[in-house]
Design a protein around this motif. Structure first.
Motif, PDB file in Angstrom:
ATOM      1  N   ALA A 191     -34.840 -19.263  21.570  1.00 36.51           N
ATOM      2  CA  ALA A 191     -33.398 -19.493  21.499  1.00 36.51           C
ATOM      3  C   ALA A 191     -32.674 -18.225  21.942  1.00 36.51           C
ATOM      4  CB  ALA A 191     -32.993 -19.858  20.074  1.00 36.51           C
ATOM      5  N   GLU A 193     -28.648 -16.580  22.970  1.00 38.23           N
ATOM      6  CA  GLU A 193     -27.223 -16.794  22.730  1.00 38.23           C
ATOM      7  C   GLU A 193     -26.530 -17.272  24.000  1.00 38.23           C
ATOM      8  OE1 GLU A 193     -26.493 -13.231  19.494  1.00 38.23           O
ATOM      9  OE2 GLU A 193     -27.004 -12.730  21.563  1.00 38.23           O
ATOM     10  N   CYS A 211     -36.598 -20.782  27.704  1.00 40.73           N
ATOM     11  CA  CYS A 211     -35.404 -20.320  26.999  1.00 40.73           C
ATOM     12  C   CYS A 211     -34.487 -21.498  26.717  1.00 40.73           C
ATOM     13  CB  CYS A 211     -34.660 -19.264  27.815  1.00 40.73           C
ATOM     14  SG  CYS A 211     -35.538 -17.700  27.949  1.00 40.73           S
ATOM     15  N   MET A 221     -24.803 -17.049  16.338  1.00 42.52           N
ATOM     16  CA  MET A 221     -25.600 -18.187  16.781  1.00 42.52           C
ATOM     17  C   MET A 221     -25.430 -19.355  15.817  1.00 42.52           C
ATOM     18  SD  MET A 221     -29.661 -18.320  17.848  1.00 42.52           S
ATOM     19  CE  MET A 221     -29.433 -17.444  19.403  1.00 42.52           C
ATOM     20  N   LEU A 226     -29.275 -24.224  16.498  1.00 42.33           N
ATOM     21  CA  LEU A 226     -30.556 -23.522  16.486  1.00 42.33           C
ATOM     22  C   LEU A 226     -31.650 -24.407  15.897  1.00 42.33           C
ATOM     23  CD1 LEU A 226     -32.315 -20.984  16.778  1.00 42.33           C
ATOM     24  CD2 LEU A 226     -31.438 -20.219  14.550  1.00 42.33           C
ATOM     25  N   SER A 229     -32.733 -27.097  18.253  1.00 40.25           N
ATOM     26  CA  SER A 229     -33.286 -26.660  19.536  1.00 40.25           C
ATOM     27  C   SER A 229     -34.809 -26.715  19.582  1.00 40.25           C
ATOM     28  CB  SER A 229     -32.836 -25.219  19.828  1.00 40.25           C
ATOM     29  OG  SER A 229     -33.458 -24.309  18.917  1.00 40.25           O
ATOM     30  N   ALA A 231     -36.629 -24.272  18.634  1.00 38.30           N
ATOM     31  CA  ALA A 231     -37.053 -22.919  18.971  1.00 38.30           C
ATOM     32  C   ALA A 231     -38.061 -22.392  17.954  1.00 38.30           C
ATOM     33  CB  ALA A 231     -35.847 -21.996  19.043  1.00 38.30           C
ATOM     34  N   ALA A 234     -36.052 -16.454  18.288  1.00 37.37           N
ATOM     35  CA  ALA A 234     -34.654 -16.321  18.692  1.00 37.37           C
ATOM     36  C   ALA A 234     -34.381 -14.884  19.095  1.00 37.37           C
ATOM     37  CB  ALA A 234     -33.715 -16.737  17.557  1.00 37.37           C
ATOM     38  N   ILE A 267     -37.447 -13.336  14.933  1.00 41.21           N
ATOM     39  CA  ILE A 267     -36.127 -13.029  15.485  1.00 41.21           C
ATOM     40  C   ILE A 267     -36.203 -11.677  16.182  1.00 41.21           C
ATOM     41  CG2 ILE A 267     -33.723 -12.481  14.945  1.00 41.21           C
ATOM     42  CD1 ILE A 267     -33.926 -14.383  12.572  1.00 41.21           C
TER      43      ILE A 267
END
Length: 462
Positions: A191, A193, A211, A221, A226, A229, A231, A234, A267
């Motif tokens: 993920a 921004e 991505c 975010m 999120l 997504s 993901a 991130a 993250i």
């Protein structure tokens, strides 16, 4: 008998000139396959050169396969293709970098205020006191003294308790992105921004990482987007987002950490530009409140020292550090040893923090001057400025009927380079239109009148 004007050889050695001329005659068919070449002594007498000159020319031709020898008979021309030699097209002339009358798009810093004398003194000290250290290999993750100095700086000024062993030094953020793509794996769904720094998507994408742009709300975010997504990692800048300038508050930070814990995700905290905060206390890093080992912290010295200072670092949580040791610790450190030794001393002896303190004062003043000049400009009634009292850029929204493309063309015709928020968006949205990203760090006070006059002309409505 072969006849060549040896006076035309220019600066070439005699044997090389002779070798080239015979080779050309073989390639263009003047000398046929199987034809016997003159003896070395006969050709030397004919051309009035030494026998060793002819011998060296023949030896080179034989080594490359243009001629061959027959015992007691001499040298003969080999069978080679007679296709004409095609010269490659001339390369285009190098593009000249355009000189802009006003550049508000590039990330610039005021390098004139860097303590060059101090840096030069540290270079001399390293060379005289420990010059042999520069000849020894640097550990793969970077010089221990530099990693220790960075760990101390993170502890003293960002409240981060990290071990030097967790730190990996690399040649700038983009190189670290490449390492992270390999560390997290190509199956990672990352993920990013949106809007955000486009190069992040480009580098990860070239490494095969998928991505997934995630929109921002007023706190950073968007959590719902999120979660939807899919993901598994991130990449974000919670302390000062580029280009919007958003600061992610504590509640959202805690929610992001919980998301990472629940999804077994990581993250990447890209702490871009956070050193330049002009009001209040520094924003604590996401890594400093991470109890689950889910945050990879990264930063560079490009904004605080110079864009040419290609030194970045990342702090790996324990689980990823072990994976890095197993899978990527074979990579050599990409930062030169001298630069690492000097930067280690620059940090450890307090010069870096002194430089940051001076630059915070300078940029705070410069920011105020730029904002005051814009708010007193002929276009003041048509703009709104969004700024968070931090960083080396701010957003300027213009009330205009022109599109961003039209504004860009008009600006470029006047020698003005502008950056638009829409350029940073993976998914275009009307809300991003007519919003400029103003990088002000290179805009000194004496240039403000010219800058305002140029922008007034760019923004002028027909």
């Amino acid at each position: 008998m072969l006849t060549y004007s040896m006076e035309e050889r220019g600066s070439l050695p005699l044997y090389e000139y002779l070798y080239r001329r015979i080779r050309a005659d073989i390639l263009n068919g003047t000398l046929a396959a199987g034809e016997r070449l003159p003896s070395k002594r006969a050709l030397a007498e004919h051309l009035r050169v030494s026998v060793i000159t002819v011998e060296n020319a023949y030896a080179q031709l034989e080594a490359e396969g243009y001629v061959f020898t027959r015992p007691k008979r001499g040298f003969f021309v080999s069978q080679v293709s007679r296709t004409p030699q095609v010269l490659p097209p001339s390369p285009p002339p190098p593009e000249k970098a355009r000189v802009w009358r006003l550049d508000l798009k590039s990330n610039q810093v005021d390098t004139a205020r860097f303590p060059v004398a101090t840096w030069a003194r540290l270079i001399r000290q390293v060379l005289t006191e420990d010059g042999n250290a520069l000849l020894r290999p640097v550990p793969h993750r970077g010089l221990p003294a530099l990693r220790q100095a960075i760990a101390d700086d993170l502890r003293d000024y960002k409240g981060m308790a990290v071990s030097p062993e967790q730190i990996v030094i690399g040649a700038g953020a983009e190189y670290l992105y490449l390492l992270l793509a390999q560390l997290l794996g190509r199956e990672t769904v990352l993920a990013v921004e949106d809007p955000g720094y486009p190069k992040i998507r480009q580098v990860y994408g070239k490494c095969g990482v998928r991505c997934c742009p995630v929109p921002l709300d007023s706190q950073g975010m968007d959590l719902a987007a999120l979660a939807a997504s899919g993901a598994t990692a991130a990449h974000l800048s919670p302390s000062h987002h580029y280009p919007t300038g958003l600061v992610t508050p504590i509640g959202r930070r805690q929610a992001l950490l919980q998301w990472a814990q629940d999804r077994d995700a990581f993250i990447i905290e890209d702490d871009y530009d956070s050193e330049f905060r002009f009001s209040g206390l520094p924003i604590p890093t996401l890594q400093s409140i991470d109890a689950g080992g889910r945050v990879i912290y990264m930063n560079t010295f490009s904004q605080t020292i110079s864009p040419s200072m290609r030194v970045g670092f990342m702090v790996l949580p324990p689980a990823l550090l072990e994976r890095y040791r197993r899978e990527l610790d074979f990579y050599a450190c990409t930062v030169p040893a001298l630069e690492q030794h000097v930067l280690a001393r620059f940090l450890a002896r307090g010069h870096y923090e002194q430089h940051l303190s001076r630059m915070r004062k300078e940029y705070r003043l410069r920011r105020a001057q730029v904002l005051d000049a814009f708010r007193a400009s002929p276009f003041a009634g048509r703009i709104s400025i969004a700024e968070e009292g931090a960083g080396l850029h701010f957003l300027l929204r213009l009330d205009t009927a022109r599109t961003d493309a039209e504004l860009r063309r008009r600006a470029e015709s006047l020698g003005v380079r502008l950056g638009f928020l829409s350029e940073y968006a993976a998914a275009p949205a009307p809300a991003y239109a007519h919003t400029l990203v103003i990088n002000y760090a290179g805009l000194a006070q004496d240039r403000l009148p010219e800058a305002v006059a140029l922008l007034a002309e760019v923004f002028q409505e027909d």
